[in-house]
Design a protein around this motif. Structure first.
Motif, PDB file in Angstrom:
ATOM      1  N   ILE A  12      -5.489   1.180  -0.022  1.00 46.82           N
ATOM      2  CA  ILE A  12      -5.413   0.745  -1.413  1.00 46.82           C
ATOM      3  C   ILE A  12      -6.682   1.116  -2.163  1.00 46.82           C
ATOM      4  O   ILE A  12      -6.637   1.610  -3.302  1.00 46.82           O
ATOM      5  CB  ILE A  12      -5.166  -0.778  -1.482  1.00 46.82           C
ATOM      6  CG1 ILE A  12      -3.762  -1.103  -0.969  1.00 46.82           C
ATOM      7  CG2 ILE A  12      -5.362  -1.303  -2.901  1.00 46.82           C
ATOM      8  CD1 ILE A  12      -3.473  -2.589  -0.847  1.00 46.82           C
ATOM      9  N   LEU A  34      -2.749  -5.010  -6.649  1.00 45.89           N
ATOM     10  CA  LEU A  34      -3.577  -4.376  -5.623  1.00 45.89           C
ATOM     11  C   LEU A  34      -4.920  -5.085  -5.491  1.00 45.89           C
ATOM     12  O   LEU A  34      -5.402  -5.321  -4.372  1.00 45.89           O
ATOM     13  CB  LEU A  34      -3.792  -2.901  -5.966  1.00 45.89           C
ATOM     14  CG  LEU A  34      -2.529  -2.041  -6.035  1.00 45.89           C
ATOM     15  CD1 LEU A  34      -2.887  -0.617  -6.442  1.00 45.89           C
ATOM     16  CD2 LEU A  34      -1.796  -2.038  -4.703  1.00 45.89           C
ATOM     17  N   ALA A  83       0.826  -1.210   0.000  1.00 46.33           N
ATOM     18  CA  ALA A  83       0.000   0.000   0.000  1.00 46.33           C
ATOM     19  C   ALA A  83       0.860   1.259   0.000  1.00 46.33           C
ATOM     20  O   ALA A  83       0.524   2.251  -0.664  1.00 46.33           O
ATOM     21  CB  ALA A  83      -0.933  -0.006   1.217  1.00 46.33           C
ATOM     22  N   ALA A 135       2.207   1.910  -3.562  1.00 45.39           N
ATOM     23  CA  ALA A 135       1.242   2.225  -4.616  1.00 45.39           C
ATOM     24  C   ALA A 135       1.278   3.685  -5.078  1.00 45.39           C
ATOM     25  O   ALA A 135       1.293   3.951  -6.283  1.00 45.39           O
ATOM     26  CB  ALA A 135      -0.170   1.831  -4.171  1.00 45.39           C
TER      27      ALA A 135
END
Length: 213
Positions: free
Chosen positions: A103, A66, A53, A56
């Protein structure tokens, strides 16, 4: 339980790419809960999900990866009894879900969904404050502010500090300012609170018998 309503209102004025980062900071602080309570295998996977996370927003993770984490989270937690808000399982799932929510907000920026991260951790920490305080109910007179426990206050302070840092970035740079240095500095700043939450969670577990489960 007094909530950090001004901070949540401010989320609606943040640059969209900072909404997920708000969630990440709450997830990092809250990871002290699952680190203290979860089984070893789950703990390792939850930590892995949190690391992904954090990567990302830097564009270092494929969307398929994800989505896989979101699906795996459901599989990991379906066997955990999390229906009772006062249970060990509830605290584990809610704290681990913070990484998943980060996420989800990264993939679909939404202030209300970002607020959910802060509210969720405030709920968990507020319940810990209650247990550590002897489960004594405090009456609040009309016109008086509700008391906020130490752990919940740590989360509110973290949220407020994050918002202040983002406002400074936007003011000074005229843009989002979201880069690796900002993210790494933010994650490092969460470490002392995460560790304090973990220690407090271990105290709660001993107090209510979760360490025997």
């Amino acid at each position: 339980m007094a909530r950090n309503v001004e901070a949540y209102s401010a989320l609606r004025e943040l640059p969209a790419d900072f909404l997920a980062v708000f969630c990440l900071a709450s997830a990092e602080r809250g990871s002290g809960v699952f680190a203290a309570l979860a089984q070893s295998a789950d703990k390792e996977w939850f930590s892995y999900a949190l690391d992904i996370a954090w990567r990302a927003p830097l564009g270092e993770v494929d969307e398929d990866d994800l989505i896989e984490i979101l699906e795996e989270f459901e599989n990991r937690t379906e066997s955990i009894d999390a229906d009772d808000p006062g249970s060990k399982g509830f605290s584990i799932v809610q704290s681990a879900m913070l990484a998943v929510n980060a996420i989800a907000v990264y993939m679909n920026p939404n202030p209300a969904r970002a607020e959910m991260s802060g509210q969720t951790l405030e709920t968990v920490l507020g319940s810990f404050d209650f247990k550590l305080g002897g489960s004594a109910v405090t009456m609040t007179r009309a016109g008086e502010d509700e008391e906020v426990g130490h752990l919940q206050q740590l989360e509110q302070d973290g949220q407020n500090s994050f918002l202040d840092s983002v406002r400074s970035l936007v003011r000074d740079q005229g843009g989002s300012g979201l880069d690796r240095n900002f993210l790494e500095g933010l994650r490092d700043s969460c470490t002392p609170v995460r560790d304090e939450i973990r220690a407090a969670t271990e105290s709660v577990a001993e107090l209510v018998g979760w360490d025997q489960e």
